[in-house]
Design a protein around this motif. Structure first.
Motif, PDB file in Angstrom:
ATOM      1  N   GLU A 132       0.856  -1.190   0.000  1.00 55.82           N
ATOM      2  CA  GLU A 132       0.000   0.000   0.000  1.00 55.82           C
ATOM      3  C   GLU A 132       0.887   1.232   0.000  1.00 55.82           C
ATOM      4  N   LYS A 155      -0.519   6.722  -8.753  1.00 57.05           N
ATOM      5  CA  LYS A 155      -0.701   6.139  -7.430  1.00 57.05           C
ATOM      6  C   LYS A 155      -0.585   7.223  -6.359  1.00 57.05           C
ATOM      7  N   GLU A 156      -1.584   7.253  -5.480  1.00 58.67           N
ATOM      8  CA  GLU A 156      -1.611   8.171  -4.344  1.00 58.67           C
ATOM      9  C   GLU A 156      -1.521   7.358  -3.062  1.00 58.67           C
ATOM     10  N   THR A 158      -2.446   5.385   0.150  1.00 64.21           N
ATOM     11  CA  THR A 158      -3.529   4.413   0.425  1.00 64.21           C
ATOM     12  C   THR A 158      -3.850   3.544  -0.792  1.00 64.21           C
ATOM     13  N   ASP A 159      -3.348   3.891  -2.005  1.00 62.62           N
ATOM     14  CA  ASP A 159      -3.570   3.027  -3.163  1.00 62.62           C
ATOM     15  C   ASP A 159      -2.724   1.760  -3.039  1.00 62.62           C
TER      16      ASP A 159
END
Length: 797
Positions: A132, A155-156, A158-159
């Motif tokens: 994560e 992608k941020e 928590t992704d």
């Protein structure tokens, strides 16, 4: 910044089995290798026949049993050596994640990662376990290896990220949430990296040949058993020996062994040159390649760079330019070769505070940083950031024509994080970077030219610069800007046929170029070292990555050059050609033996079936096991082993099975008919004395040896001095065996009847002439030029 695990927490997870300790390569264990080489179908057949022979009390006729030992020992030794080579090289070549722990941030082996580890990411890094995202800055991940979707995914925090994907651009970190067998790609990696030959065209061809042999063996074997036991009335010992003598040569006992040995020796030889073969059929596949697509940077040139010159534009001051370059380089967490060269030249200045960053992307060809109170700065390709017709772009073009890389330092009219960035760019300076051409690149390209292998240079650099480097290396033809390449596949393929050098190639275009070449029937090898090469490496027939390249490029490539030398590639081509060309020769020898053995058994069996109604003497099979054993020594056994491992630079072509069958079938038929005719001339009937029977068997054996030796002489073409010496040595070996009284006694030979011996030699010579004729006829039917002697070829030093 999120802190990583403590050493105590790591130890606790390791003890609980929550580590990523999954074998990176699923090679077979030594025990499995031993079992696979001892308990084979061929060893089982020979073992049963050996036991039957020993029951008769004739130990000398059980000499073929040594084949069981030889097959097992040779196979085990070579595969274990190949396994050790692969395992050692795999540790060097595998991706090593950067793991953040409270004791420090360092690179580890994938198996040392534990649950909840914090793993840092940068461009080209491979995601080794599922996790994560906990930190991210312009982070884009490519999951095409898992999903088939080529577009990068932003992608941020928590992704989730899956093992097997890789970072295209940006930096970040993720927490490991699934490790070991639970990770998404663990099973895929285990299956993909086995020591295996299953996808080999050569291996599939061998299997088809063995199926053909099986169809021949069953009827011939049953007929021989029936006729020798129930029609000859020769006694059970003689019947057993003659039956085994017929069955043993039908089994191509060394064909599969020598194929495996040839591949294993290839792995060992390439391993000694720091070449990791991640999929064994790649050795064979590269031998069939007729187009090599080579990246310029890191392949034809050395990966390192240095700043050769900085040219200020307009009213720019050198001090301001130096500070801006240093600040840009300092803000790049994972710099490429260009930014590393700039960082090594200029010291980081104070007072440059970043407010936004735009990482370099192969598709856009620029990167930038917005600084508080210092403005928005970009650096990248001059012909992308400026109007190609502008004076600065033209000047950069002229510098690039000398083979140098040129970057533009400029001011952007908007923030670098603006969707419309960079907008209009004001040029400030031209940064000239120098790359050294690899000293062995010219020689490597000359080798490929001599071998009729085309080389296409495809690079993201300026087309003029790429063309200048290609020109220094002797590649002819104008360089083409890939932005002018057509998008329609057929038109693209035509353009590729007319040009050899391409600049400003985007990653998706590299993939399209590979596919377009394949659509024209080419077998394509792609070399590369960067994340922008991954898609093309994946789609090429053979992907070749540099060991110093990105983990993602190494993960998808079938071959990794750990020494980062493009010059190693000709040795890989040579190994592939050696394997294919030599196994084709060996297969011809073994299949010829099977054909003449089956034909001889059928002819003897048919004669036995017809003899009773005609009140004639049924034939004993001409050979005992010891006869076929010594016949195999120098017509197949020793020569095939030498031929399978010898150098061979002849280019490989499809149609392996067709060529082997068209060579072996007529040769086997000639040898079988000649041997049977010689036996009929010498045979004295079932009431003949033991001496007369030995003389008849000897006559048949002489004919078989003369004609089979000519099969070897044909298979050894085109000749070199050592191949001629091999054929001559094999023939002289039989002259010695037939001349020594002790050998005659032990091997049940009697050449004393000069009339029979002379007739046997004459019939053998006729058989040799027929084999020679079929070789010329076959060459004409296949449309190939028959060659008696090998022409000199250019080889890489």
């Amino acid at each position: 910044m999120i802190a990583g695990l403590t050493d105590a927490e790591v130890a606790q997870r390791v003890a609980a089995g929550k580590s990523n300790a999954v074998p990176e390569r699923a090679t077979r264990s030594v025990a499995a290798i031993v079992r696979a080489n001892v308990f084979t179908r061929i060893n089982a057949i020979l073992g049963v026949l050996l036991a039957i022979v020993l029951v008769t009390g004739s130990v000398i006729n059980g000499l073929f049993g040594l084949l069981i030992v030889a097959n097992s020992v040779i196979g085990m030794v070579q595969e274990i050596r190949a396994k050790q080579t692969l395992d050692k090289l795999a540790i060097v070549g595998q991706a090593k994640p950067l793991v953040r722990r409270q004791s420090g941030t360092r690179t580890l082996l994938p198996g040392e990662v534990v649950l909840d580890d914090i793993i840092e990411l940068g461009p080209g890094d491979q995601v080794v376990v599922d996790g994560e995202i906990v930190e991210g800055e312009n982070l884009e991940v490519d999951e095409s290896l898992l999903t088939g979707e080529a577009d990068p995914i932003t992608k941020e925090p928590t992704d989730g990220v899956m093992s097997g994907s890789f970072v295209v651009t940006g930096i970040g970190a993720y927490r490991a949430t699934k490790v070991g067998p639970e990770a998404y790609a663990a099973k895929l990696a285990e299956e993909a990296r086995k020591f295996s030959l299953v996808k080999s065209e050569l291996r599939n061809g061998i299997n088809r040949i063995l199926q053909f042999v099986t169809y021949l063996l069953v009827p011939a074997g049953l007929l021989t058993i029936y006729t020798q036991f129930f029609t000859t009335h020769a006694g059970w010992r003689q019947s057993v020996l003659r039956t085994v003598g017929a069955l043993v040569p039908m089994v191509p006992e060394g064909l599969v062994l020598l194929t495996s040995v040839a591949f294993a020796v290839g792995v060992i030889r390439l391993g000694q040159r720091q070449c990791l073969v991640q999929e064994l059929p790649a050795i064979e596949g590269l031998a069939r390649v007729d187009v090599v697509c080579a990246d310029k940077t890191g392949t034809l040139t050395e990966s390192g760079m240095r700043v050769a010159e900085v040219i200020e534009v307009g009213a720019a001051q050198s001090e301001a330019v130096a500070d801006a370059l240093a600040a840009l380089a300092a803000q790049d967490a994972r710099p490429n070769a260009s930014m590393r060269a700039i960082a090594a030249t200029y010291d980081r200045p104070p007072g440059w505070t970043p407010t936004a960053t735009a990482p370099f992307k192969s598709a856009t060809k620029w990167s930038g940083v917005s600084f508080r109170d210092r403005g928005d700065w970009v650096i990248g390709a001059p012909d992308v950031l400026l109007d190609p017709a502008s004076a600065e772009a033209q000047r950069a073009e002229g510098i690039g024509a000398r083979g140098l890389r040129v970057l533009l330092l400029g001011r952007s009219e908007s923030g670098v994080d603006d969707p419309a960035a960079p907008g209009r760019v004001t040029p400030v300076a031209l940064v000239v970077l120098e790359q050294k051409v690899r000293p062995d690149a010219r020689e490597t390209l000359d080798y490929f030219a001599a071998q009729d292998v085309s080389v296409k240079v495809i690079s993201g650099d300026n087309a003029v610069s790429v063309g200048a480097v290609a020109g220094k290396l002797g590649l002819r033809g104008d360089a083409m800007d890939a932005r002018r390449l057509p998008t329609e596949p057929a038109e693209l393929a035509d353009a590729l046929d007319d040009h050899t050098t391409f600049g400003r190639v985007r990653p998706d275009q590299k993939r399209a170029i590979v596919r377009a070449l394949q659509s024209h029937g080419h077998t394509v090898a792609m070399t590369g070292d960067g994340v922008n090469d991954v898609l093309a490496l994946k789609d090429a027939d053979i992907g070749v990555a540099m060991g110093a390249g990105s983990p993602a490029s190494r993960a998808v490539a079938q071959i990794v050059l750990l020494d980062n030398r493009f010059a190693t590639l000709p040795y890989v081509v040579g190994e592939g050609r050696r394997v294919i060309g030599n196994i084709e020769r060996v297969a011809t020898l073994f299949l010829t033996k099977t054909v003449y053995s089956v034909l001889l058994a059928l002819l003897v069996g048919i004669e036995c079936l017809l003899a009773k109604p005609l009140h004639a003497d049924p034939l004993l099979y001409p050979f005992q096991p010891i006869h076929v054993t010594i016949a195999a020594w120098f017509t197949i056994g020793i020569p095939s082993f030498i031929l399978s491992l010898a150098p061979n630079n002849e280019r490989a072509y499809p149609g392996f099975v067709r060529r082997v069958l068209t060579s072996a079938l007529p040769s086997g038929l000639v040898v079988g008919v000649a041997t049977f005719a010689s036996y009929l001339v010498a045979y004295h009937g079932r009431h003949a004395t033991f001496r007369e029977q030995d003389q008849a068997s000897t006559a048949a054996l002489i004919t078989l040896l003369v004609s089979a030796l000519w099969v070897l002489a044909v298979a050894a073409r085109p000749y070199q001095w050592w191949r001629v010496a091999l054929v001559v040595f094999s023939g002289l070996a039989y002259v010695v065996i037939f001349s020594i009284p002790l050998a005659q006694q032990k091997f049940l030979l009697d050449p004393s009847n000069l009339l029979l011996t002379s007739s046997a030699l004459g019939i053998g010579a006729l058989g040799a002439a027929a084999i020679e004729a079929t070789w010329w006829i076959r060459a004409r039917m296949l449309g190939v030029q028959p060659r008696l002697w090998r022409e000199p070829v250019t080889a890489a030093k």
